[in-house]
Design a protein around this motif. Structure first.
Motif, PDB file in Angstrom:
ATOM      1  N   LEU A 273       0.828  -1.199   0.000  1.00 32.42           N
ATOM      2  CA  LEU A 273       0.000   0.000   0.000  1.00 32.42           C
ATOM      3  C   LEU A 273       0.864   1.252   0.000  1.00 32.42           C
ATOM      4  CD1 LEU A 273      -2.841   1.164   0.109  1.00 32.42           C
ATOM      5  CD2 LEU A 273      -2.736   1.020   2.610  1.00 32.42           C
ATOM      6  N   SER A 274       1.976   1.207   0.726  1.00 33.15           N
ATOM      7  CA  SER A 274       2.887   2.358   0.743  1.00 33.15           C
ATOM      8  C   SER A 274       3.504   2.600  -0.630  1.00 33.15           C
ATOM      9  CB  SER A 274       3.987   2.117   1.784  1.00 33.15           C
ATOM     10  OG  SER A 274       4.917   3.176   1.793  1.00 33.15           O
TER      11      SER A 274
ATOM     12  N   LYS B  20       2.107   1.901  -3.500  1.00 31.14           N
ATOM     13  CA  LYS B  20       1.070   2.468  -4.366  1.00 31.14           C
ATOM     14  C   LYS B  20       0.888   3.952  -4.102  1.00 31.14           C
ATOM     15  CE  LYS B  20      -1.436  -1.924  -4.699  1.00 31.14           C
ATOM     16  NZ  LYS B  20      -2.668  -2.673  -4.353  1.00 31.14           N
ATOM     17  N   VAL B  21       0.942   4.348  -2.821  1.00 31.91           N
ATOM     18  CA  VAL B  21       0.822   5.771  -2.490  1.00 31.91           C
ATOM     19  C   VAL B  21       1.992   6.556  -3.055  1.00 31.91           C
ATOM     20  CG1 VAL B  21       0.779   7.417  -0.569  1.00 31.91           C
ATOM     21  CG2 VAL B  21      -0.562   5.306  -0.437  1.00 31.91           C
ATOM     22  N   ARG B  22       3.203   5.980  -3.010  1.00 35.45           N
ATOM     23  CA  ARG B  22       4.373   6.669  -3.572  1.00 35.45           C
ATOM     24  C   ARG B  22       4.245   6.818  -5.088  1.00 35.45           C
ATOM     25  NH1 ARG B  22       7.270   3.665   0.370  1.00 35.45           N
ATOM     26  NH2 ARG B  22       7.819   2.071  -1.175  1.00 35.45           N
TER      27      ARG B  22
ATOM     28  N   ILE C  53       1.427   7.168  -6.683  1.00 37.86           N
ATOM     29  CA  ILE C  53       0.468   8.257  -6.893  1.00 37.86           C
ATOM     30  C   ILE C  53       1.154   9.598  -6.717  1.00 37.86           C
ATOM     31  CG2 ILE C  53      -1.625   9.316  -5.964  1.00 37.86           C
ATOM     32  CD1 ILE C  53      -2.596   6.501  -5.262  1.00 37.86           C
ATOM     33  N   GLU C  54       2.065   9.692  -5.735  1.00 36.00           N
ATOM     34  CA  GLU C  54       2.821  10.928  -5.547  1.00 36.00           C
ATOM     35  C   GLU C  54       3.690  11.237  -6.758  1.00 36.00           C
ATOM     36  OE1 GLU C  54       5.028  10.280  -2.028  1.00 36.00           O
ATOM     37  OE2 GLU C  54       3.349  10.619  -0.651  1.00 36.00           O
TER      38      GLU C  54
ATOM     39  N   THR D 209      -1.631   7.763 -11.920  1.00 34.32           N
ATOM     40  CA  THR D 209      -2.996   7.745 -11.395  1.00 34.32           C
ATOM     41  C   THR D 209      -3.726   6.434 -11.678  1.00 34.32           C
ATOM     42  OG1 THR D 209      -3.775   8.794 -13.440  1.00 34.32           O
ATOM     43  CG2 THR D 209      -3.198  10.244 -11.604  1.00 34.32           C
TER      44      THR D 209
ATOM     45  N   GLU E 181      -7.679   0.321   1.060  1.00 32.85           N
ATOM     46  CA  GLU E 181      -7.534   0.242  -0.395  1.00 32.85           C
ATOM     47  C   GLU E 181      -8.839   0.595  -1.097  1.00 32.85           C
ATOM     48  OE1 GLU E 181      -5.336  -2.336  -2.560  1.00 32.85           O
ATOM     49  OE2 GLU E 181      -3.809  -2.830  -1.072  1.00 32.85           O
TER      50      GLU E 181
ATOM     51  N   ILE F 136      -9.142   4.443  -0.926  1.00 27.98           N
ATOM     52  CA  ILE F 136      -8.171   5.105  -1.812  1.00 27.98           C
ATOM     53  C   ILE F 136      -8.576   4.908  -3.267  1.00 27.98           C
ATOM     54  CG2 ILE F 136      -5.764   5.110  -2.564  1.00 27.98           C
ATOM     55  CD1 ILE F 136      -4.952   4.358   0.251  1.00 27.98           C
TER      56      ILE F 136
ATOM     57  N   MET G  36      -9.273   7.848  -5.972  1.00 28.86           N
ATOM     58  CA  MET G  36      -8.542   7.970  -7.230  1.00 28.86           C
ATOM     59  C   MET G  36      -9.490   7.978  -8.417  1.00 28.86           C
ATOM     60  SD  MET G  36      -5.480   8.464  -6.544  1.00 28.86           S
ATOM     61  CE  MET G  36      -5.053   8.491  -8.267  1.00 28.86           C
TER      62      MET G  36
END
Length: 596
Positions: free
Chosen positions: A323-324, A326-328, A330-331, A335, A351, A354, A358
């Motif tokens: 999950l971390s 995936k967030v990185r 997105i940063e 997308t 998830e 989020i 998204m």
């Protein structure tokens, strides 16, 4: 806490499993090493003894093989009286006797029968008997003289390349077989008179078979004669050399600790020795493998424990790590990330939320992008509407009418061609029929004729059945423009331009070619590289952007089914092949095309 537990588990495995296990393995290894080594050495000696006995029996059989000739009265009389004086002999019968002797052993490569009486010599090679040859001086050759003077009935020469004894044509010059030669003395048993010699050339295949029976990988086998010469060796470079245990030729690997064992051959070959050289590591390989396997088993147990600890710890932490990541992403601007929304725990709950967030963000971005694209389209239409195509067309028609009144029809024709070209290029549609593309090219050719003021050699041949097929707009004119740029502007006015088109298995084939100067192989390969490259290579002074643009548009519209290929022959000329499927992915987006 997680790292601390993992470290404690590792320490416990080391203290309670690895250290005691390796101590026990070491104790067992030291206790059994000596006994196993002695056992392995005895087994190796027994194998060597069996090998020497088998080799001794083999050589005894080979040197005794010519005694069979004494059992053939007709053949023996030829040795006693000579071939010409033996009235009962005929050539065919003698040939059968010689061939039968040759075929008695598979390893016999060549046999020579020499009769001292009349000096006749026969050679058998590949079961074929050579013509009779007079060789009275053969008895004076060093090997025969040595055999005569010795008290033995045979003489063995060290291995050498096979020789064509009689110069007979039955032996090809390409035969480079390594053979061992056995000379056997034929004599009258009662009078002990020397009658002749049977010379056998035997290959080393049988020696290799016997040696390999008791040979392990990495071991060296050597057979020496009474003079210490190497008669056979698994290392062929040693054959023919003098063997000395301290010569440094023990093993090709050159490792220290070599063990040399030697056994004499039995019977008449007691001065021959069979020698085996092996390293201590090779000889005692089994006992060491036992220790290695035990150690590897212990390591495997430890690794299995580490895997279990790693699995238990990662079972909880891995979903959080994913999950971390995936967030990185997105940063970083990505997308379109896949989220697993089927989980029933806290991670699955995160998830799902989020993923919904998204989707809302992507929907907003898509709406903003479409709005911006629509605005730019409206701006383009506003700019284009400033040029009224009807006004330009009417103005050009007025100029043409003035040209006709001034009795200059050529100007009227040029104005008409320009009018067609402007009306074709101003329109908004990105698709056109092949007929429209051809008409546009013809108008362009009319203007170029007037520009260069020369007779233009060209031909257009396109099947009528494909004229109404829709293709991307402006795919032919840039290719014709390249013809004028690289031929006419460089002074090649006699070049011929050809435009051809046909249908082939569901594809439209369009070829634009000329017989101008063409490209070198390096230039052609560079052009092909640029056509297939992503984007434009603007650093090149002659990048042929028109070709690149056409190729990219074809790939965008048709994918891998469409494209552009270029070629140039060694004698000059340049060819462009356009491939378009008759059913494109754009067929669903438009039903008809502008046809001029």
């Amino acid at each position: 806490m997680k790292s601390s537990i993992r470290n404690r588990l590792l320490v416990m495995l080391l203290v309670f499993i690895i250290v005691p296990y390796f101590i026990s393995v070491l104790a067992i290894y030291l206790h059994t090493k000596q006994k196993v080594e002695q056992h392995e050495y005895r087994i190796s000696e027994i194998q060597l003894q069996k090998g020497s006995e088998e080799l001794g029996q083999y050589f005894q059989d080979m040197v005794n093989l010519p005694y069979i000739l004494y059992l053939n009265p007709g053949l023996f009389r030829i040795f006693e009286r000579g071939f010409d004086k033996e009235i009962y002999s005929n050539q065919l019968e003698v040939d059968k006797w010689f061939q039968a002797f040759y075929l008695m052993r598979r390893e016999i490569h060549q046999v020579r029968f020499f009769m001292v009486k009349d000096g006749d010599s026969f050679t058998v090679y590949d079961a074929k008997v050579s013509a009779r040859m007079k060789q009275p001086d053969l008895s004076e050759s060093p090997p025969i003289q040595k055999l005569i003077q010795s008290g033995s009935n045979f003489l063995i020469e060290p291995p050498h390349l096979i020789r064509n004894y009689n110069g007979a044509a039955v032996m090809p010059m390409s035969d480079r077989t390594l053979v061992m030669t056995i000379h056997h003395k034929i004599k009258n048993i009662l009078s002990n008179e020397f009658l002749g010699v049977v010379t056998m050339d035997i290959d080393l295949s049988r020696l290799s078979t016997i040696s390999n029976r008791f040979l392990k990988d990495g071991e060296l086998v050597i057979l020496t004669d009474g003079n210490g010469a190497v008669v056979y060796s698994t290392e062929q470079t040693l054959i023919g050399t003098k063997w000395r245990p301290d010569s440094g030729l023990s093993l090709t690997s050159g490792r220290s600790g070599d063990i040399t064992m030697s056994k004499p051959l039995p019977g008449e070959f007691g001065d021959w020795h069979l020698i085996k050289v092996t390293s201590s590591g090779n000889l005692y390989r089994d006992v060491r493998q036992t220790a290695y396997i035990s150690a590897l088993f212990g390591v495997g147990v430890v690794i299995l424990g580490l895997i279990m600890v790693h699995f238990i710890s990662n079972k909880i932490t891995r979903p959080i790590q994913l999950l971390s990541k995936k967030v990185r992403k997105i940063e970083g601007g990505h997308t379109n990330i896949w989220f697993n929304d089927t989980g029933r725990d806290e991670i699955g709950h995160l998830e799902r939320h989020i993923k919904e967030m998204m989707e809302r963000i992507n929907l907003y971005i898509d709406r903003e992008y479409r709005l911006e694209l629509e605005n730019k389209t409206n701006q383009y239409r506003a700019i284009q509407s400033q040029i009224n195509p009807h006004f330009l067309h009417n103005a050009l028609q007025s100029i043409g009418a003035v040209a006709l009144r001034s009795q200059t029809p050529q100007i009227y024709q040029l104005v008409t061609s320009l009018s067609k070209m402007m009306r074709y290029t101003i329109r908004m549609d990105n698709w056109a029929s092949i007929r429209s593309e051809v008409d546009y090219v013809k108008a362009y050719l009319d203007l170029q004729k007037e520009r260069f003021r020369v007779e233009l050699r060209h031909s257009i041949s396109i099947e009528d059945s494909m004229m109404d097929i829709s293709v991307p707009v402006m795919i032919l004119q840039p290719l014709v423009e390249n013809f004028f740029k690289h031929c006419f502007e460089e002074g090649h006015y006699g070049s011929h331009l050809s435009i051809r088109g046909w249908l082939e298995e569901g594809y439209v084939k369009l070829v634009v070619e000329n017989d101008g100067p063409g490209l070198s192989l390096e230039e052609l390969n560079e052009l092909r590289r640029k056509l297939n490259a992503v984007g434009h290579d603007a650093a090149s002074p002659n990048n042929r952007i028109g070709l690149k643009n056409i190729h990219d548009r074809l790939v965008l519209n048709y994918g891998s089914h469409g494209g552009l290929e270029v070629d140039s022959g060694p004698g000059g000329g340049f060819t462009v092949l356009i491939t378009i499927p008759t059913q494109s992915k754009e067929d669903d987006n438009h039903e008809s095309s502008y046809c001029g």
